[in-house]
Design an enzyme around this catalytic site. Structure first.
Site, PDB file in Angstrom:
ATOM      1  N   CYS A   1       0.978  -1.434   0.094  1.00  0.00           N
ATOM      2  CA  CYS A   1      -0.312  -0.167   0.015  1.00  0.00           C
ATOM      3  C   CYS A   1       0.542   1.283  -0.493  1.00  0.00           C
ATOM      4  CB  CYS A   1      -1.014   0.166   1.314  1.00  0.00           C
ATOM      5  SG  CYS A   1      -0.099   0.222   3.406  1.00  0.00           S
TER       6      CYS A   1
ATOM      7  N   HIS B   1      -1.632   1.299   8.058  1.00  0.00           N
ATOM      8  CA  HIS B   1      -1.995   1.027   6.430  1.00  0.00           C
ATOM      9  C   HIS B   1      -1.831   2.263   5.693  1.00  0.00           C
ATOM     10  CE1 HIS B   1      -4.192  -0.377   2.903  1.00  0.00           C
ATOM     11  NE2 HIS B   1      -4.964   0.841   2.672  1.00  0.00           N
TER      12      HIS B   1
END
Length: 511
Positions: A81, A462
């Site tokens: 990510c 994230h």
């Protein structure tokens, strides 16, 4: 419906009227009742055959379908990510995409390409392909070459799963590597003194001045370097205990720091103050929020003290502007250029307001009564804004001495369509603040991309990318998932909790 032209229409209803319905007849005199049949008589025109075939979006080729669909995301290939979010922001740089499309690797084929050419070619391929997809795209080609060029991105953790990496390290590694291959201008007239396209687009030429705090007799040391980002320090820098609440404060804090180096006068190491100023501006400015830092912890293991380095995250909220003003970060030469453009722009706005005020008062443009440029009632030597002589304009706010005065008077004259005042500097090509910037650039940059991080662990969490599309419309790229959002959603990414918070902010020049 019938394709019968009006001039050919004839209406007949034997039970309501005799013969054809004439223009001179009134319907009120006719014996019309519900259910009666009225016949239309006339020859219809030939219906033209349909020349274009109706094609539904579902039937379009993949590339054409992508052109009318939302941009797609990147597939997560195992804790990637950090890469996906950063690449989405780089997709918002058209000059970079143009350069990648035009890139040609080594003439001797892939076998002779170095790591820089290989990574540039992989990025070019993925950037090209992702714009032609309607489903999430796999950036595996770029990732594989990246792990060869920079092995730290191939690190694995327990169970062999890839480790989470830092988005800023990915950005710095990518830009540094492809800068070795992209050497020609694309989307800008020239490189403007930069050695490659990446430095022309992102690089800030910084002038640093070191002064010795312990020895005033020590001469200052001035050096020049190129940085591809500004850093926003959040909890102070250089031993400072200051707390930062806004991006502007954090960047200014980082431009002044204390260092230790040898003093030739003292013959030993001493404390110096290093001050940095921007000497050349880029077309794009990236700001990193310094949210991650390494803390030293002393722990006891097996009866002895061991020093461990723990990576931590700063959760403090730090607001950031939609339009970034870099004036305070620049050196004297750049500040002078920006100030001249701002003064010129201000005079133009002031002139428009005076013209509007004069029109509203009933005099209008070209009225017989004189209109004072300064706006004072009853005064002024000009005979209307359209015939005003810039050389006769009084500018009370200007100081009549020095080079700044001459530059400002010249700027005022040009803004009103006249010549530079007598005794001023000779007309020369206008200097620009950096490659790809216009001569009237005022030092403002518009936010167009954000990479955010969510989570309290620096080595986990994230990343997501947020990219402006048009005006107030943005897209959120959460790996494969893409969803629309608004500017108000972006401005809420200041941090302070477990929500996503800005880590990299991307700004583009704004006129």
């Amino acid at each position: 419906m019938t394709n019968v032209p009006i001039e050919r229409m004839k209406l007949s209803c034997p039970k309501a009227w005799k013969g054809q319905l004439l223009d001179t007849m009134s319907l009120s005199d006719c014996k019309l009742k519900d259910g009666m049949l009225i016949m239309l008589i006339g020859s219809a025109d030939t219906v033209a055959a349909q020349t274009t075939q109706i094609v539904f979006v579902e039937d379009l080729p993949e590339e054409e379908k992508a052109a009318v669909s939302l941009p797609v995301g990147f597939q997560n290939l195992g804790n990637t990510c950090y890469m996906n979010s950063t690449l989405q922001c780089l997709r918002g740089v058209p000059e970079l995409k143009e350069a990648l499309r035009s890139f040609t690797p080594g003439q001797d084929g892939a076998a002779s390409m170095g790591g820089a050419d290989m990574l540039t070619q992989a990025l070019a391929t993925d950037m090209y392909q992702v714009d032609r997809q309607t489903t999430a795209y796999s950036p595996g080609g770029f990732l594989n070459i990246l792990r060869q060029v920079a092995p730290q991105f191939a690190e694995t953790g327990a169970g062999g799963a890839p480790k989470q990496q830092d988005a800023e390290e990915l950005l710095s590694t990518t830009l540094s590597t492809i800068s070795q291959s992209l050497k020609t201008p694309h989307g800008i007239p020239d490189l403007g003194g930069a050695s490659n396209l990446i430095d022309a687009l992102f690089g800030m030429e910084m002038e640093t001045t070191d002064t010795c705090d312990e020895c005033p007799e020590e001469p200052p040391v001035t050096e020049t370097r190129t940085d591809r980002k500004l850093t926003c320090f959040i909890q102070g820098g250089g031993g400072s205990t200051a707390h930062v609440d806004h991006l502007h404060e954090g960047v200014k804090l980082g431009l002044t720091e204390n260092i230790e180096k040898v003093s030739s006068v003292l013959g030993r190491e001493a404390v110096w103050t290093r001050t940095s100023k921007i000497k050349r501006l880029p077309r794009y400015v990236c700001v990193q929020f310094m949210r991650f830092y390494v803390k030293r912890d002393n722990v006891i293991e097996e009866g002895r003290q061991v020093v461990k380095h723990v990576k931590c995250k700063i959760m403090r909220p730090v607001t950031f502007p939609e339009v970034l003003d870099v004036y305070d970060f620049c050196g004297g030469r750049i500040q002078k250029m920006l100030k001249t453009n701002r003064d010129r722009h201000g005079d133009e706005i002031l002139g428009d307001l005076k013209v509007t005020a004069a029109a509203a008062s009933g005099d209008g443009l070209g009225a017989s009564e004189p209109m004072d440029v300064e706006g004072a009632a009853g005064g002024g030597a000009a005979e209307g804004a359209a015939t005003a002589d810039p050389a006769d304009v009084k500018v009370d706010a200007m100081d009549e001495e020095g080079e700044d005065d001459a530059a400002l008077q010249a700027a005022l004259a040009m803004s009103m369509g006249g010549e530079a005042p007598a005794g001023g500097a000779a007309a020369e090509p206008e200097e620009v603040a950096g490659p790809g910037l216009t001569a009237d650039f005022q030092g403002n940059y518009e936010l167009f991309g954000i990479t955010t991080h969510k989570g309290r662990l620096a080595d986990g969490g994230h990343y997501m990318g947020w990219v402006r599309q048009d005006g107030d419309d943005w897209l959120l790229f959460d790996d494969s998932d893409v969803s629309p959002c608004k500017t108000e959603d972006i401005m809420a990414l200041k941090g302070g909790g477990d929500h996503h918070m800005a880590y990299l902010a991307f700004y583009r020049f704004k006129n």
